[in-house]
Design a protein around this motif. Structure first.
Motif, PDB file in Angstrom:
ATOM      1  N   LYS A  56       3.807  -2.422   5.459  1.00  0.00           N
ATOM      2  CA  LYS A  56       4.706  -2.397   4.294  1.00  0.00           C
ATOM      3  C   LYS A  56       4.479  -3.623   3.421  1.00  0.00           C
ATOM      4  O   LYS A  56       4.538  -3.536   2.195  1.00  0.00           O
ATOM      5  CB  LYS A  56       6.155  -2.328   4.742  1.00  0.00           C
ATOM      6  CG  LYS A  56       6.579  -0.967   5.171  1.00  0.00           C
ATOM      7  CD  LYS A  56       8.079  -0.895   5.204  1.00  0.00           C
ATOM      8  CE  LYS A  56       8.487   0.489   5.608  1.00  0.00           C
ATOM      9  NZ  LYS A  56       9.308   1.145   4.679  1.00  0.00           N
ATOM     10  N   GLU A  57       4.260  -4.770   4.026  1.00  0.00           N
ATOM     11  CA  GLU A  57       4.006  -5.986   3.268  1.00  0.00           C
ATOM     12  C   GLU A  57       2.691  -5.891   2.507  1.00  0.00           C
ATOM     13  O   GLU A  57       2.554  -6.450   1.426  1.00  0.00           O
ATOM     14  CB  GLU A  57       3.966  -7.200   4.202  1.00  0.00           C
ATOM     15  CG  GLU A  57       5.304  -7.580   4.766  1.00  0.00           C
ATOM     16  CD  GLU A  57       5.209  -8.676   5.804  1.00  0.00           C
ATOM     17  OE1 GLU A  57       4.071  -9.025   6.206  1.00  0.00           O
ATOM     18  OE2 GLU A  57       6.260  -9.179   6.214  1.00  0.00           O
ATOM     19  N   ALA A  58       1.721  -5.184   3.068  1.00  0.00           N
ATOM     20  CA  ALA A  58       0.398  -5.096   2.452  1.00  0.00           C
ATOM     21  C   ALA A  58       0.355  -4.083   1.315  1.00  0.00           C
ATOM     22  O   ALA A  58      -0.639  -4.019   0.589  1.00  0.00           O
ATOM     23  CB  ALA A  58      -0.645  -4.738   3.504  1.00  0.00           C
ATOM     24  N   ASN A  61       0.608  -6.606  -3.529  1.00  0.00           N
ATOM     25  CA  ASN A  61      -0.013  -7.918  -3.505  1.00  0.00           C
ATOM     26  C   ASN A  61       0.801  -8.849  -4.404  1.00  0.00           C
ATOM     27  O   ASN A  61       0.793  -8.687  -5.629  1.00  0.00           O
ATOM     28  CB  ASN A  61      -1.462  -7.829  -3.997  1.00  0.00           C
ATOM     29  CG  ASN A  61      -2.195  -9.123  -3.835  1.00  0.00           C
ATOM     30  OD1 ASN A  61      -1.594 -10.189  -3.668  1.00  0.00           O
ATOM     31  ND2 ASN A  61      -3.517  -9.043  -3.875  1.00  0.00           N
ATOM     32  N   PRO A  62       1.492  -9.824  -3.843  1.00  0.00           N
ATOM     33  CA  PRO A  62       2.336 -10.677  -4.672  1.00  0.00           C
ATOM     34  C   PRO A  62       1.559 -11.658  -5.544  1.00  0.00           C
ATOM     35  O   PRO A  62       2.077 -12.156  -6.532  1.00  0.00           O
ATOM     36  CB  PRO A  62       3.188 -11.427  -3.642  1.00  0.00           C
ATOM     37  CG  PRO A  62       2.404 -11.401  -2.390  1.00  0.00           C
ATOM     38  CD  PRO A  62       1.603 -10.142  -2.421  1.00  0.00           C
ATOM     39  N   ILE A  63       0.304 -11.912  -5.218  1.00  0.00           N
ATOM     40  CA  ILE A  63      -0.488 -12.858  -6.009  1.00  0.00           C
ATOM     41  C   ILE A  63      -0.992 -12.186  -7.287  1.00  0.00           C
ATOM     42  O   ILE A  63      -0.846 -12.712  -8.391  1.00  0.00           O
ATOM     43  CB  ILE A  63      -1.647 -13.431  -5.171  1.00  0.00           C
ATOM     44  CG1 ILE A  63      -1.063 -14.245  -4.009  1.00  0.00           C
ATOM     45  CG2 ILE A  63      -2.576 -14.269  -6.029  1.00  0.00           C
ATOM     46  CD1 ILE A  63      -2.064 -14.697  -3.002  1.00  0.00           C
ATOM     47  N   GLN A  65       0.139  -9.302  -8.327  1.00  0.00           N
ATOM     48  CA  GLN A  65       1.253  -8.496  -8.821  1.00  0.00           C
ATOM     49  C   GLN A  65       0.828  -7.040  -9.029  1.00  0.00           C
ATOM     50  O   GLN A  65       1.141  -6.430 -10.052  1.00  0.00           O
ATOM     51  CB  GLN A  65       1.793  -9.081 -10.131  1.00  0.00           C
ATOM     52  CG  GLN A  65       2.276 -10.508 -10.021  1.00  0.00           C
ATOM     53  CD  GLN A  65       3.625 -10.595  -9.355  1.00  0.00           C
ATOM     54  OE1 GLN A  65       4.538  -9.872  -9.715  1.00  0.00           O
ATOM     55  NE2 GLN A  65       3.761 -11.470  -8.385  1.00  0.00           N
ATOM     56  N   THR A  66       0.116  -6.483  -8.060  1.00  0.00           N
ATOM     57  CA  THR A  66      -0.337  -5.100  -8.165  1.00  0.00           C
ATOM     58  C   THR A  66      -0.076  -4.369  -6.859  1.00  0.00           C
ATOM     59  O   THR A  66       0.037  -4.983  -5.791  1.00  0.00           O
ATOM     60  CB  THR A  66      -1.854  -5.029  -8.456  1.00  0.00           C
ATOM     61  OG1 THR A  66      -2.554  -5.722  -7.416  1.00  0.00           O
ATOM     62  CG2 THR A  66      -2.190  -5.636  -9.805  1.00  0.00           C
ATOM     63  N   TRP A  67       0.007  -3.026  -6.969  1.00  0.00           N
ATOM     64  CA  TRP A  67       0.109  -2.181  -5.778  1.00  0.00           C
ATOM     65  C   TRP A  67      -1.297  -1.877  -5.293  1.00  0.00           C
ATOM     66  O   TRP A  67      -2.223  -1.739  -6.080  1.00  0.00           O
ATOM     67  CB  TRP A  67       0.825  -0.877  -6.126  1.00  0.00           C
ATOM     68  CG  TRP A  67       2.244  -1.067  -6.525  1.00  0.00           C
ATOM     69  CD1 TRP A  67       2.742  -1.138  -7.781  1.00  0.00           C
ATOM     70  CD2 TRP A  67       3.358  -1.207  -5.647  1.00  0.00           C
ATOM     71  NE1 TRP A  67       4.093  -1.319  -7.748  1.00  0.00           N
ATOM     72  CE2 TRP A  67       4.504  -1.366  -6.447  1.00  0.00           C
ATOM     73  CE3 TRP A  67       3.504  -1.236  -4.262  1.00  0.00           C
ATOM     74  CZ2 TRP A  67       5.769  -1.535  -5.914  1.00  0.00           C
ATOM     75  CZ3 TRP A  67       4.769  -1.392  -3.739  1.00  0.00           C
ATOM     76  CH2 TRP A  67       5.890  -1.545  -4.549  1.00  0.00           C
ATOM     77  N   ARG A  68      -1.466  -1.772  -4.000  1.00  0.00           N
ATOM     78  CA  ARG A  68      -2.784  -1.455  -3.451  1.00  0.00           C
ATOM     79  C   ARG A  68      -3.128   0.027  -3.645  1.00  0.00           C
ATOM     80  O   ARG A  68      -4.287   0.374  -3.799  1.00  0.00           O
ATOM     81  CB  ARG A  68      -2.848  -1.819  -1.977  1.00  0.00           C
ATOM     82  CG  ARG A  68      -2.671  -3.308  -1.764  1.00  0.00           C
ATOM     83  CD  ARG A  68      -3.337  -3.755  -0.490  1.00  0.00           C
ATOM     84  NE  ARG A  68      -2.953  -5.121  -0.165  1.00  0.00           N
ATOM     85  CZ  ARG A  68      -3.621  -6.185  -0.562  1.00  0.00           C
ATOM     86  NH1 ARG A  68      -4.679  -6.046  -1.304  1.00  0.00           N
ATOM     87  NH2 ARG A  68      -3.216  -7.385  -0.206  1.00  0.00           N
ATOM     88  N   ASP A  69      -2.123   0.872  -3.653  1.00  0.00           N
ATOM     89  CA  ASP A  69      -2.324   2.294  -3.894  1.00  0.00           C
ATOM     90  C   ASP A  69      -2.600   2.496  -5.387  1.00  0.00           C
ATOM     91  O   ASP A  69      -1.791   2.113  -6.241  1.00  0.00           O
ATOM     92  CB  ASP A  69      -1.078   3.072  -3.469  1.00  0.00           C
ATOM     93  CG  ASP A  69      -1.239   4.563  -3.649  1.00  0.00           C
ATOM     94  OD1 ASP A  69      -2.390   5.034  -3.767  1.00  0.00           O
ATOM     95  OD2 ASP A  69      -0.209   5.263  -3.680  1.00  0.00           O
TER      96      ASP A  69
END
Length: 183
Positions: A56-58, A61-63, A65-69
């Motif tokens: 869930k944390e992955a 990406n807080p650095i 500011q994007t979703w991985r999906d």
């Protein structure tokens, strides 16, 4: 609580009191063997592992500011762009409602020209809000003269003569008559 008092709170007895000493012992034995509440209330909560939490944390990406999906990121970008455009349009409409000039200074085009309003095309017109042109502050400073030139604001002011602030006449009761006497 012990004995039949504990047993009388059991779901099977519904607050019924025993009628005899033998029935009291039966209530007690039944309460010691059977659970007082329904079985689904004793269910363990779902087990959450560190791996599930890290997944869930992955997701975000807080650095960067994007979703991985990729699909979720595209939907978020589209929603952000729509919200930004909506906010900009709302601010521009508000600005045009209270704008003093109806023309663009650089291009000399009308600011309000655009698509016809469907209500105006049907003949439904509504009054346009117009802000009264007035100074934000009646006097820029609290003195009745221009602090740079020393001239009265009636003579030296940036506003046109009919829109210049009028200084209040001096009050007679505020003059100091003597050092020991106050107004």
């Amino acid at each position: 609580m012990g004995g039949w008092e504990a047993a009388s709170t059991h779901r099977d007895f519904a607050g019924r009191e025993p009628q005899s000493w033998g029935e009291s012992l039966q209530f007690y034995r039944h309460a010691q063997i059977n659970r007082p509440f329904a079985d689904d209330q004793y269910k363990k909560p779902p087990r959450v592992t560190r791996y599930e939490i890290s997944r869930k944390e992955a997701e975000y990406n807080p650095i960067t500011q994007t979703w991985r999906d990729v699909e979720r990121e595209q939907a978020a970008r589209r929603r952000d762009a729509e919200d930004t455009l909506r906010a900009q349009n709302r601010a521009k409409d508000r600005q045009l409602d209270f704008e003093r000039s109806s023309h663009d200074v650089l291009t000399q085009e009308r600011k309000r020209a655009g698509l016809l309003d469907p209500q105006a095309a049907m003949g439904l017109t509504f009054p346009v809000k117009q802000r009264e042109q007035r100074l934000a502050h009646p006097m820029d400073s609290m003195v009745p003269y221009n602090i740079i030139s020393g001239l009265s604001v009636e003579e030296h002011h940036w506003a046109p003569p009919d829109q210049r602030p009028r200084p209040a006449p001096p009050r007679e009761d505020t003059k100091l008559r003597s050092i020991t006497q106050r107004p």
